[in-house]
Design a protein around this motif. Structure first.
Motif, PDB file in Angstrom:
ATOM      1  N   LEU A 300      20.804  55.281 -29.145  1.00  0.00           N
ATOM      2  CA  LEU A 300      21.186  56.479 -29.277  1.00  0.00           C
ATOM      3  C   LEU A 300      20.387  57.268 -30.540  1.00  0.00           C
ATOM      4  O   LEU A 300      20.593  56.736 -31.633  1.00  0.00           O
ATOM      5  CB  LEU A 300      22.803  56.426 -29.444  1.00  0.00           C
ATOM      6  CG  LEU A 300      23.632  56.469 -28.159  1.00  0.00           C
ATOM      7  CD1 LEU A 300      25.098  56.108 -28.448  1.00  0.00           C
ATOM      8  CD2 LEU A 300      23.531  57.346 -27.128  1.00  0.00           C
ATOM      9  N   SER A 301      20.305  58.358 -30.325  1.00  0.00           N
ATOM     10  CA  SER A 301      19.592  59.345 -31.343  1.00  0.00           C
ATOM     11  C   SER A 301      20.555  60.432 -31.682  1.00  0.00           C
ATOM     12  O   SER A 301      21.383  61.067 -30.625  1.00  0.00           O
ATOM     13  CB  SER A 301      18.406  60.122 -30.754  1.00  0.00           C
ATOM     14  OG  SER A 301      17.887  60.863 -31.572  1.00  0.00           O
ATOM     15  N   THR A 302      20.704  60.708 -32.891  1.00  0.00           N
ATOM     16  CA  THR A 302      21.688  61.677 -33.375  1.00  0.00           C
ATOM     17  C   THR A 302      21.133  63.134 -32.989  1.00  0.00           C
ATOM     18  O   THR A 302      21.775  63.994 -33.107  1.00  0.00           O
ATOM     19  CB  THR A 302      22.025  61.760 -34.873  1.00  0.00           C
ATOM     20  OG1 THR A 302      20.440  61.718 -35.514  1.00  0.00           O
ATOM     21  CG2 THR A 302      22.620  60.568 -35.466  1.00  0.00           C
ATOM     22  N   ARG A 303      19.959  63.370 -32.263  1.00  0.00           N
ATOM     23  CA  ARG A 303      19.356  64.616 -31.697  1.00  0.00           C
ATOM     24  C   ARG A 303      19.876  64.731 -30.517  1.00  0.00           C
ATOM     25  O   ARG A 303      19.608  65.507 -29.718  1.00  0.00           O
ATOM     26  CB  ARG A 303      17.863  64.444 -31.896  1.00  0.00           C
ATOM     27  CG  ARG A 303      17.162  64.442 -33.376  1.00  0.00           C
ATOM     28  CD  ARG A 303      15.857  64.750 -33.134  1.00  0.00           C
ATOM     29  NE  ARG A 303      15.725  66.085 -32.497  1.00  0.00           N
ATOM     30  CZ  ARG A 303      14.465  66.622 -31.705  1.00  0.00           C
ATOM     31  NH1 ARG A 303      13.553  65.357 -31.525  1.00  0.00           N
ATOM     32  NH2 ARG A 303      14.620  67.437 -31.023  1.00  0.00           N
ATOM     33  N   GLY A 304      20.771  63.751 -29.953  1.00  0.00           N
ATOM     34  CA  GLY A 304      21.635  64.105 -28.597  1.00  0.00           C
ATOM     35  C   GLY A 304      20.857  63.614 -27.613  1.00  0.00           C
ATOM     36  O   GLY A 304      21.021  64.110 -26.479  1.00  0.00           O
ATOM     37  N   TYR A 305      19.976  62.521 -27.632  1.00  0.00           N
ATOM     38  CA  TYR A 305      19.519  61.563 -26.331  1.00  0.00           C
ATOM     39  C   TYR A 305      19.624  60.294 -26.652  1.00  0.00           C
ATOM     40  O   TYR A 305      19.913  59.684 -27.571  1.00  0.00           O
ATOM     41  CB  TYR A 305      18.352  62.268 -26.078  1.00  0.00           C
ATOM     42  CG  TYR A 305      17.198  61.873 -27.116  1.00  0.00           C
ATOM     43  CD1 TYR A 305      16.478  60.647 -26.690  1.00  0.00           C
ATOM     44  CD2 TYR A 305      17.090  62.647 -28.065  1.00  0.00           C
ATOM     45  CE1 TYR A 305      15.530  60.218 -27.803  1.00  0.00           C
ATOM     46  CE2 TYR A 305      15.968  62.102 -29.206  1.00  0.00           C
ATOM     47  CZ  TYR A 305      15.233  61.099 -28.947  1.00  0.00           C
ATOM     48  OH  TYR A 305      14.430  60.654 -29.786  1.00  0.00           O
ATOM     49  N   GLY A 306      19.394  59.439 -25.703  1.00  0.00           N
ATOM     50  CA  GLY A 306      19.117  57.936 -25.720  1.00  0.00           C
ATOM     51  C   GLY A 306      17.911  57.772 -25.060  1.00  0.00           C
ATOM     52  O   GLY A 306      17.341  58.415 -24.219  1.00  0.00           O
ATOM     53  N   PHE A 307      17.174  56.564 -25.591  1.00  0.00           N
ATOM     54  CA  PHE A 307      15.934  56.158 -25.017  1.00  0.00           C
ATOM     55  C   PHE A 307      16.260  54.676 -24.590  1.00  0.00           C
ATOM     56  O   PHE A 307      16.604  53.841 -25.536  1.00  0.00           O
ATOM     57  CB  PHE A 307      15.070  56.111 -26.463  1.00  0.00           C
ATOM     58  CG  PHE A 307      13.472  55.497 -25.899  1.00  0.00           C
ATOM     59  CD1 PHE A 307      12.433  56.679 -25.470  1.00  0.00           C
ATOM     60  CD2 PHE A 307      13.046  54.353 -25.632  1.00  0.00           C
ATOM     61  CE1 PHE A 307      11.268  56.309 -24.981  1.00  0.00           C
ATOM     62  CE2 PHE A 307      11.810  53.853 -25.303  1.00  0.00           C
ATOM     63  CZ  PHE A 307      10.854  54.779 -25.004  1.00  0.00           C
ATOM     64  N   HIS A 308      15.814  54.192 -23.468  1.00  0.00           N
ATOM     65  CA  HIS A 308      15.927  53.175 -22.686  1.00  0.00           C
ATOM     66  C   HIS A 308      14.431  52.546 -22.342  1.00  0.00           C
ATOM     67  O   HIS A 308      13.880  53.164 -21.397  1.00  0.00           O
ATOM     68  CB  HIS A 308      16.744  53.312 -21.685  1.00  0.00           C
ATOM     69  CG  HIS A 308      16.777  51.708 -20.884  1.00  0.00           C
ATOM     70  ND1 HIS A 308      17.426  52.009 -19.431  1.00  0.00           N
ATOM     71  CD2 HIS A 308      16.848  50.626 -21.278  1.00  0.00           C
ATOM     72  CE1 HIS A 308      17.442  50.538 -19.255  1.00  0.00           C
ATOM     73  NE2 HIS A 308      16.921  49.709 -20.101  1.00  0.00           N
TER      74      HIS A 308
END
Length: 416
Positions: A300-308
């Motif tokens: 999870l990124s604090t910029r408002g998204y997740g990377f999988h």
């Protein structure tokens, strides 16, 4: 009041959200252009109180005599700086136009300051005529240099010349396309040489997405960019056409204020920013450092998204350890498929991620009680001592005894 304010606009800067002009390049007549200003409001140096009333961007087509203006509104703050933004709406200019602009930044405790310069340099002056004589500028390009696709409130853009991709979505205030995630052209290692997937030779629409055909040193590689679910963007290379890839790398622009949480069970730190995370299962006794036996290529990124990274194999996440302005994901195999799960609220990111990855069942009550666990139990007596003193430890600390609890026995002890 006899000094100008400490204010700036550098289009290629990574602040406040990876760029101060979005997009920096590949602007067509149909592109909405966000312009951000930054100003110091606290801390050492020359802080000042910027006024929203009167803050504006002035713009015109090169050659025109008159300037138009749009107000700049408060966008947010980071550290000692505040940021304001304005939106140049689409279809304001035509293909081939050179758009010039400068900023007017008023202060309550400094002179009104005018900001001008180039894509890489910001200049400040108290003289509006100086800013008008040397403004920022960009050229409106033919739409063929940029393709975009909208999915609900998200927009993905593919830049044909550079191979870059951007995903734009709303910020926490609901401003459309205000949060932009920039992906550099993916790179592929072939026969020991790392090559970028660029340029994009062809882009065509497919069901719920785009198909991109890249030039890789004369060879052709095909990728698909789709939206398989609400708020979820998927990128996958679907055709190598004879290219023997050894590994693939995804690089994403990142600011120092961005933090990363996830990767399964971690023992070294909650925030992995500035670290290199190797997603591979390891069961180390004692001090584990960054090793884990519950690894996951997801954050999870604090910029408002997740990377999988959609892979069950080993991978490597360099989270600004090597470069201060970007992170990279290395997949040491001839495949590449990843998903970006958008929010911008992190609770929405998790909801959308678990919607496709699976959600756990509700555990029994004892799971939520206190646990006793140790990597190493040296004897059954040690276990019996810990259990017998368990309730007493709670009572001695003024904690009500739990209705249920558990003790974890490691593999080193088979009898008690």
């Amino acid at each position: 009041m006899n000094r100008i304010g400490n204010t700036w606009h550098i289009p290629t800067s990574v602040e406040p959200r990876n760029t101060m002009r979005d997009p920096v390049a590949g602007i067509s007549a149909a592109t909405a252009v966000f312009i951000f200003s930054g100003s110091q409001f606290q801390g050492p140096g020359e802080p000042g109180n910027q006024l929203e009333t009167g803050s504006a961007v002035f713009f015109r087509r090169r050659g025109d005599a008159l300037w138009s203006s749009l107000p700049m509104k408060f966008d947010g703050d980071q550290g000692n700086n505040k940021y304001y933004a304005a939106l140049l709406p689409p279809n304001t200019f035509a293909t081939g136009d050179v758009v010039e602009y400068y900023l007017r930044i008023p202060f309550s405790d400094h002179l009104t300051t005018f900001v001008h310069g180039s894509d890489t340099n910001s200049l400040a002056t108290p003289l509006e005529t100086a800013a008008q004589a040397d403004p920022f500028s960009f050229t409106v390009q033919a739409s063929g240099t940029l393709v975009s696709l909208d999915s609900a409130d998200l927009q993905v853009r593919a830049f044909l010349d550079s191979g870059e991709l951007t995903l734009a979505g709303p910020d926490l205030q609901g401003s459309p396309h205000a949060n932009v995630i920039t992906f550099f052209a993916p790179t592929v290692r072939v026969a020991g040489t790392t090559l970028p997937l660029a340029p994009i030779r062809d882009a065509k629409k497919v069901p719920n997405g785009l198909e991109l055909t890249y030039d890789l040193a004369g060879a052709t590689v095909v990728a698909q960019l789709t939206f398989p679910g609400e708020g979820v963007m998927q990128y996958e290379i679907v055709g190598w056409n004879g290219v023997v890839a050894e590994q693939t790398i995804v690089t994403v622009r990142s600011h120092a204020s961005e933090h990363f949480f996830g990767f399964g069970e971690k023992f070294d730190s909650l925030d992995q920013a500035g670290k290199v995370v190797r997603t591979v299962t390891m069961d180390d006794p004692g001090i584990k450092r960054d090793h884990s036996y519950k690894a996951a290529p997801w954050f999870l990124s604090t910029r408002g998204y997740g990377f999988h990274l959609d892979s069950s194999a080993e991978s490597l996440f360099d989270l600004r350890a090597s470069h201060a302005d970007s992170y990279s994901v290395t997949n040491p195999f001839p495949t590449l498929r990843f998903r970006v799960v958008y929010g911008p609220n992190l609770s929405d990111v998790l909801t959308r991620f678990t919607a496709y990855s699976g959600r756990p069942f509700l555990p029994p009550p004892w799971v939520f009680g206190p646990w006793i666990s140790s990597d190493i139990w040296r004897s059954g007596g040690e276990v019996r001592y810990a259990v017998s003193n368990f309730a007493g430890n709670f009572k001695g600390r003024g904690i009500p005894p739990p209705p249920s609890s558990s003790i974890r026995l490691g593999r080193s002890l088979t009898t008690i």
